[in-house]
Design a protein around this motif. Structure first.
Motif, short mmCIF file in Angstrom:
data_model
loop_
_atom_site.label_atom_id
_atom_site.label_comp_id
_atom_site.label_asym_id
_atom_site.label_seq_id
_atom_site.Cartn_x
_atom_site.Cartn_y
_atom_site.Cartn_z
N THR A 73 16.90 15.00 70.86
CA THR A 73 16.36 16.18 71.54
C THR A 73 17.00 16.46 73.06
O THR A 73 16.71 16.09 74.09
N PHE A 74 18.44 17.29 72.81
CA PHE A 74 18.38 17.24 74.49
C PHE A 74 18.80 19.05 74.41
O PHE A 74 18.33 19.82 74.38
N VAL A 75 18.09 18.96 75.66
CA VAL A 75 18.05 19.77 76.72
C VAL A 75 19.12 20.13 78.22
O VAL A 75 18.85 18.91 79.07
N ASN A 76 19.68 21.21 77.85
CA ASN A 76 20.19 21.35 79.06
C ASN A 76 21.70 20.89 79.09
O ASN A 76 21.81 19.87 79.45
N ALA A 77 21.60 20.31 77.68
CA ALA A 77 23.11 19.50 77.38
C ALA A 77 22.86 17.99 77.57
O ALA A 77 23.82 17.30 77.85
N ALA A 78 21.60 17.63 77.72
CA ALA A 78 21.22 15.94 77.90
C ALA A 78 20.64 15.83 77.77
O ALA A 78 19.19 15.91 76.81
N PRO A 79 20.26 14.41 76.92
CA PRO A 79 19.88 14.43 75.55
C PRO A 79 18.40 13.20 76.27
O PRO A 79 18.45 13.20 77.91
N THR A 80 16.70 13.49 75.90
CA THR A 80 16.01 13.22 75.99
C THR A 80 14.97 12.11 75.48
O THR A 80 14.12 11.35 76.10
N ARG A 81 15.11 11.73 74.45
CA ARG A 81 14.46 10.82 74.12
C ARG A 81 16.04 10.42 73.28
O ARG A 81 16.59 10.25 72.77
N ARG A 82 15.04 8.56 72.96
CA ARG A 82 15.64 7.49 72.80
C ARG A 82 15.19 6.95 71.44
O ARG A 82 14.11 6.77 71.10
N ARG A 83 16.14 6.79 70.51
CA ARG A 83 15.62 6.45 68.38
C ARG A 83 16.68 4.64 68.19
O ARG A 83 17.49 4.63 68.85
N GLU A 84 15.51 4.19 68.08
CA GLU A 84 16.42 3.13 67.47
C GLU A 84 15.72 2.32 65.91
O GLU A 84 14.13 2.49 65.92
N ALA A 85 15.94 2.48 64.83
CA ALA A 85 15.88 1.96 63.44
C ALA A 85 16.01 1.40 63.08
O ALA A 85 17.52 1.08 62.98
N GLY A 86 16.03 0.10 62.28
CA GLY A 86 16.80 -0.81 61.69
C GLY A 86 16.17 -2.35 60.76
O GLY A 86 14.65 -1.62 60.57
N GLY A 87 16.73 -2.96 60.25
CA GLY A 87 15.40 -4.32 59.36
C GLY A 87 16.99 -4.78 58.48
O GLY A 87 18.26 -5.06 59.55
N GLY A 88 16.78 -5.77 58.36
CA GLY A 88 17.57 -6.33 56.91
C GLY A 88 16.98 -6.84 55.73
O GLY A 88 15.55 -6.33 54.95
N THR A 89 18.29 -6.29 54.42
CA THR A 89 17.41 -7.18 53.41
C THR A 89 18.14 -8.82 52.71
O THR A 89 19.57 -8.59 53.12
N THR A 90 17.56 -9.02 51.86
CA THR A 90 18.27 -10.34 51.32
C THR A 90 17.90 -9.69 49.63
O THR A 90 17.37 -9.85 49.54
#
Length: 695
Positions: free
Chosen positions: A365-382
């Motif tokens: 979500t870039f506004v005036n060439a700068a990001p405004t939000r941060r996302r992190e997602a993940g997990g694991g499988t075995t």
């Protein structure tokens, strides 16, 4: 992770026991004083190919063909096997790395591999996304490639929905003390590889490296370009260390370590991407009365990519997403034993485990060439499995029967989205852990009524667990956005095939195979008008969904001609596939359509001449019409390309090479996005170089 650690501990303890029991008889027996010491012979390969494999559709690419390739890239070598394809038509110089999954037999693709790729026994798919890091595999390191069409590969591991691709390192007889090559090509490109080897009777060691760079071509075709479009440069490097040591007369230990880096650009601002990785493995092979193989491995990967949004007139590009870090790790091992059951029966029993974990970290979500939000997602499988695979040779008939059971878990899945300015989380999801088990296998029979004819029939079931990328990471390509789905189910394939292999004359082989596959719960990117999130600049939304199924049936024809193992040869491969989506509910609109990125026909043919170090070859390839999207509205035209290769010895050790890719500069359409913006694959590329080999 605690469960995985305990499993690995058990695996390593068992491996020590297997090795000890295999060597103990030799240590405890008292040999006569005049006994002749057994010669130690090492190969660097795994256990021998199963005799029952003759019941399946197997294609082998030898060292000479790997070397005589116009692009000197693995994905181009694999294109010799019709029906084996990447998700998109671009190669690893211009494609986004996340689009380079491999598949077979027209069961569609979504950038994650539906074929199992292994290198010296180690699974190679990216732990996070399931794609293949092709620049990691310098062709100079490869001694043989073996492609098995059809799923259900028991002893190789899960994931072989559509087939298995086995890469094998050079054997001692293929190594030279020093080998090096360098070539200069179109658009200021450089392609270089080199290796050094020390070979002794009881083992060998190699060190190798590769480097490639180029200013690149402009991926967007001329008719679609604007001022934002420009060439897409690339720079890639890899290195590997390999040591094989004989321990006694029938046992060897193989140790591998490798690393790669890959930097590409997609031909406009804010589209640079970087992939890095390192692998290590150790494998113990016993070829005594009790055969065995014990493997442990580690994979580490890191990926970063930036994405843009381009206006309708293609005059401005603004950054829309910065996927600045995607670390992932894969750990695993396998133990298998071959009990002595006589010359006519081969049985492989074993267990394996693979644990992957990873996450994506993104600014958006870039506004005036700068990001405004941060996302992190993940997990694991075995995934932990046990398998058995048997072959029985009874005169003119060979039987194959194998099966495996896998216990899987998906753990620790999460999605967090927060404003960079601080404050409450926009999204803070913790997904429920899931687990289950899958039972799969394969059975086949080969009948050879006369020496020149072999009749084959087989059936199989395979499965694949969704990748972390499919489960948790939304992504964007230009003005198209795709949402993840943490509730995806595993894919399951059932298939049958029948065929005949003919050898009507010395040096002539013809193999024809008919197949029918049904991929249940196939994961696809499905267009939606109700996206979970509205994003600025996005015109097309998709979400990952399990389709009811994909049905694929067709035939494959492979032929080779090299009379009396002479200098002249011809080989050809043709795959014809009819693929159809079965959809209902959310995917009802796709029912009866063709899966995206699935051509009906693929052909490859090569004519070559070889004499010592001299060589000439021409390769023609044809890929049929296909759709870029799930709704079959964006059509990628068919394309035919011609490649050439020539090698001329200057001295016994030095050879001049001339290579040409896509000699007639055919337009190979690789993708369509936004307002009918067409992207192409590699245009005409000419290489001139030298190859040195000290014998």
């Amino acid at each position: 992770m605690i469960r995985f650690s305990l499993s690995v501990a058990a695996l390593l303890s068992s491996s020590a026991a297997v090795a000890q029991s295999a060597e103990q008889p030799a240590a405890s027996a008292s040999a006569p004083e005049n006994a002749v010491a057994r010669e130690i012979v090492v190969t660097g390969r795994g256990l021998a190919d199963a005799p029952g494999d003759r019941a399946y559709a197997v294609v082998t690419i030898d060292r000479a063909r790997i070397q005589a390739n116009a692009s000197n890239r693995l994905e181009s070598v694999l294109a010799d096997v019709a029906g084996l394809q990447q998700f998109r038509r671009s190669d690893s110089r211009s494609a986004n790395p996340t689009s380079q999954g491999i598949s077979l037999r027209g069961i569609g693709g979504n950038a994650s591999s539906r074929a199992l790729l292994i290198f010296d026994g180690v699974p190679q798919a990216d732990p996070f996304g399931g794609w293949v890091a092709f620049p990691a595999y310098a062709t100079g390191r490869l001694g043989r490639i073996r492609v098995t069409r059809g799923g259900g590969s028991g002893y190789q591991g899960p994931g072989a929905l559509a087939g298995t691709v086995e890469l094998e390192s050079l054997t001692p007889d293929q190594l030279a003390p020093v080998q090096a090559s360098i070539a200069y090509g179109s658009r200021d490109s450089v392609d270089a590889q080199g290796s050094a080897a020390l070979v002794r009777g009881s083992g060998f060691a190699t060190v190798s490296g590769a480097y490639a760079r180029g200013d690149g071509f402009t991926p967007t075709v001329a008719q679609s370009r604007g001022i934002v479009d420009r060439p897409a440069p690339y720079e890639q490097a890899s290195g590997a260390l390999r040591t094989v040591v004989g321990i006694g007369a029938t046992t060897e230990v193989q140790m591998n370590a490798s690393a790669f880096t890959d930097r590409r650009d997609r031909g406009s601002d804010f589209t640079a991407n970087t992939s890095e990785g390192a692998d290590a493995s150790i494998r113990l092979i016993g070829r005594g009365r009790w055969g065995y193989s014990v493997l442990a491995y580690l994979q580490t990967r890191a990926f970063a990519s930036s994405f843009n949004s381009i206006n309708a007139t293609r005059t401005t590009a603004i950054q829309s997403l910065n996927q600045y870090n995607t670390p992932a790790t894969g750990l695993g091992g396998r133990i298998e034993i071959l009990p002595p059951l006589g010359e006519s029966i081969t049985l492989r029993l074993g267990t394996d485990i693979r644990d992957v974990s990873g996450k994506t970290q993104e600014l958006y979500t870039f506004v005036n060439a700068a990001p405004t939000r941060r996302r992190e997602a993940g997990g694991g499988t075995t995934t932990t499995g046990a398998f058995a695979d048997a072959s029985l040779v009874a005169g003119d008939v060979t039987f194959s029967l194998g099966g495996r059971i896998d216990w899987w878990s998906i753990d620790g899945g999460y999605l967090s989205e927060r404003p960079l300015a601080g404050g409450a989380a926009l999204t803070n999801l913790r997904y429920a852990d899931r687990d289950g088990h899958e039972t799969t296998g394969r059975a086949g029979v080969a009948y050879q009524p006369v020496e020149s004819i072999t009749l084959r029939a087989a059936g199989y079931r395979g499965w694949r667990l969704p990748t972390l990328n499919e489960l948790y990471r939304p992504f964007r390509v230009g003005n198209d956005a795709t949402a993840a789905n943490a509730l995806l189910s595993p894919e399951r394939l059932t298939g049958i095939e029948g065929g005949v292999t003919l050898a009507p004359a010395p040096g002539v082989t013809i193999a024809a195979t008919y197949f029918y596959n049904r991929l249940k719960d196939a994961i696809a990117n499905v267009t939606t008008t109700s996206p979970p999130q509205i994003l600025p600049g996005v015109t097309t939304y998709r979400v990952r969904q399990n389709l009811d199924a994909i049905r694929a049936h067709g035939f494959e024809l492979d032929a080779a001609y090299r009379p009396d193992a002479g200098p002249f040869g011809v080989q050809a491969s043709w795959s014809h596939t009819n693929s159809t989506v079965e959809g209902s509910g959310l995917t009802a609109a796709l029912d009866g359509l063709r899966p995206a990125q699935t051509p009906r026909d693929q052909l490859s043919g090569t004519v070559d001449w070889r004499r010592d170090a001299a060589a000439l070859s021409l390769t023609v390839r044809r890929i049929g019409r296909q759709y870029d999207d799930d709704q079959n509205t964006r059509v990628l035209d068919p394309a035919t390309t011609l490649d050439g290769y020539a090698a001329l010895p200057i001295t016994r050790a030095l050879v001049a090479e001339l290579r040409g890719e896509n000699l007639f500069d055919a337009r190979v359409e690789a993708g369509i996005s936004g307002a009918n913006i067409v992207e192409r694959a590699t245009p005409r590329t000419i290489w001139v170089g030298l190859r040195y080999g000290l014998r």
